[in-house]
Design an enzyme around this catalytic site. Structure first.
Site, PDB file in Angstrom:
ATOM      1  N   ASP A 133      -1.327   2.164   3.082  1.00 13.16           N
ATOM      2  CA  ASP A 133      -2.198   1.024   3.540  1.00 13.16           C
ATOM      3  C   ASP A 133      -2.816   0.168   2.531  1.00 13.16           C
ATOM      4  O   ASP A 133      -3.158  -0.986   2.547  1.00 13.16           O
ATOM      5  CB  ASP A 133      -3.802   1.443   4.236  1.00 13.16           C
ATOM      6  N   ASP A 175     -10.801   0.573   0.724  1.00 15.43           N
ATOM      7  CA  ASP A 175     -10.528  -0.651   1.677  1.00 15.43           C
ATOM      8  C   ASP A 175     -11.632  -1.669   1.519  1.00 15.43           C
ATOM      9  O   ASP A 175     -11.756  -2.610   2.278  1.00 15.43           O
ATOM     10  CB  ASP A 175     -10.794   0.002   3.070  1.00 15.43           C
TER      11      ASP A 175
HETATM   12  N1  GLY Z   1      -6.173   1.877   7.351  1.00 12.14           N
HETATM   13  C1  GLY Z   1      -6.568   2.695   8.026  1.00 12.14           C
HETATM   14  C2  GLY Z   1      -5.291   2.740   9.387  1.00 12.14           C
HETATM   15  O1  GLY Z   1      -4.616   1.722   9.447  1.00 12.14           O
HETATM   16  O2  GLY Z   1      -5.866   3.176  10.323  1.00 12.14           O
END
Ligand code: GLY
Length: 375
Positions: free
Chosen positions: A157, A94
């Site tokens: 994601d 992330d």
């Molecule tokens: N990227 C983790 C979520 O959307 O909770």
């Protein structure tokens, strides 16, 4: 749209002018609000994947208002985020979410006017891209998380994180970042996007061979269901992949995911947490709706197809009509955000900062002030 975006934006600015000093005084990076005040995220408070959304909000507000308060607060938050480069174990894929919206935004907004002053922001963002690149497994995917048993996990994601790699290739003129992003996007197209336009949250891949091992339900209702925020990540992520590459396959995927999402918008304009959740279950995730609205507006822009813009405005109207907290004494705006279907402890029907981020990005797009921090 029924609501006037410029009036809503003024209310947003007024609300953050009150709540930014609260965060600065507390010395934290806000993750969500509870009992009217900010609270920070898990672990050390700054390494959680959401850390970029607070500075991202500040940069959205600064781009629209040029109010120095927002720039100062963005940079205070960025200093906390860049300190995380020294942790290693706490960072994961992330870094796209975290640094595109913080140091990347700072660089984007200042490199023309202040090339020397913005050099460190560029360096930090390239460093984040290198960390993401380091998670690329040449058998064909970017590793999401750090636990040993999750070595083969790829998640939907990550489509949002790929923009950091495309940015790094443009910035350095080195195609290796974009090549890795394309390989991951191709894998996501093949393994995650289902025939009906819904997407899986987690696909496990054999890290030695690249073969598919299993699907896992992740943050959704059940195996094979459709976690709405995952749909939003796929919708916006494939739209961004198209903008970054002009590869029509990504655009077609974005359209299919968008059609599935739009068919499931509730009559009140809000978004269920999972599009396959049991009938009668009142479990909403407005982050999904706000993020999807942003993705739909970008899809409308690149296709010229008004149906996506109309759907985005339906979502934004739903959020404004039903789920905005404008009270003067409480931090946070968007209510009914849900972190994960089966983990109410992580936050159910509450305010979470990335919900506010996507609401503000959506209103900024409607007003024409969005600096498009994802590219
Ligand atoms: N990227 C983790 C979520 O959307 O909770």
């Amino acid at each position: 749209m029924r609501n006037h975006a410029d009036e809503v934006f003024q209310r947003i600015v007024a609300k953050f002018r009150r709540s930014v000093p609260v965060a600065a005084e507390m010395g934290i990076l806000p993750y969500k609000s509870e009992n009217g005040t900010w609270i920070s995220s898990p672990y050390d408070g700054n390494s959680w994947w959401t850390g970029g959304f607070w500075p991202g909000l500040m940069w959205q507000l600064f781009a629209a208002t040029k109010d120095e308060m927002f720039r100062t607060e963005a940079r205070r938050a960025q200093d906390m985020l860049t300190a995380e480069f020294r942790t290693y174990d706490l960072l994961n894929h992330d870094t796209g979410f975290m640094y595109l919206l913080s140091t990347g935004a700072d660089y984007k907004l200042h490199h023309a006017s202040d090339p020397a002053g913005s050099r460190q922001a560029r360096t930090d963002t390239l460093h984040a891209a290198s960390l993401l690149m380091g998670r690329f497994n040449p058998v064909g995917y970017i590793r999401a998380w750090n636990e040993k048993y999750k070595m083969g996990y790829a998640i939907i994601d990550c489509m949002m994180n790929l923009s950091l790699l495309f940015w790094a290739s443009r910035e350095t003129e080195d195609p290796r970042f974009a090549n890795a992003a394309r390989i991951h996007a191709d894998m996501t197209l093949r393994e995650f996007v289902r025939p009906d336009g819904s997407v899986s949250h987690i696909i496990e891949i054999d890290p030695a061979t690249g073969a598919r091992v299993a699907e896992h339900p992740g943050q959704g209702y059940a195996l094979g269901s459709s976690w709405s925020r995952g749909q939003a990540w796929g919708l916006y992520g494939f739209t961004l992949a198209y903008i970054n590459t002009k590869d029509e396959r990504y655009l077609n995927a974005a359209k299919r995911i968008a059609a599935y999402f739009v068919a499931h918008i509730r009559p009140d304009g809000l978004t269920d947490c999972d599009f396959c959740q049991p009938e009668g279950e009142e479990r909403i995730d407005n982050i999904a709706g706000a993020c999807a609205a942003c993705g739909l507006m970008e899809l409308a822009r690149v296709t010229g197809d008004d149906q996506w813009q109309a759907a985005a405005e339906r979502l934004v109207d739903g959020l404004i009509d039903h789920c905005c907290d404008w009270s003067e004494d409480r931090c946070g705006i968007l209510t009914h955000c849900t972190a994960s279907y089966h983990d109410d402890g992580a936050g159910r029907h509450t305010n979470i900062t990335y919900g506010d981020y996507f609401l503000v990005e959506a209103i900024a797009k409607l007003n024409g002030t969005d600096p498009m921090l994802w590219l």
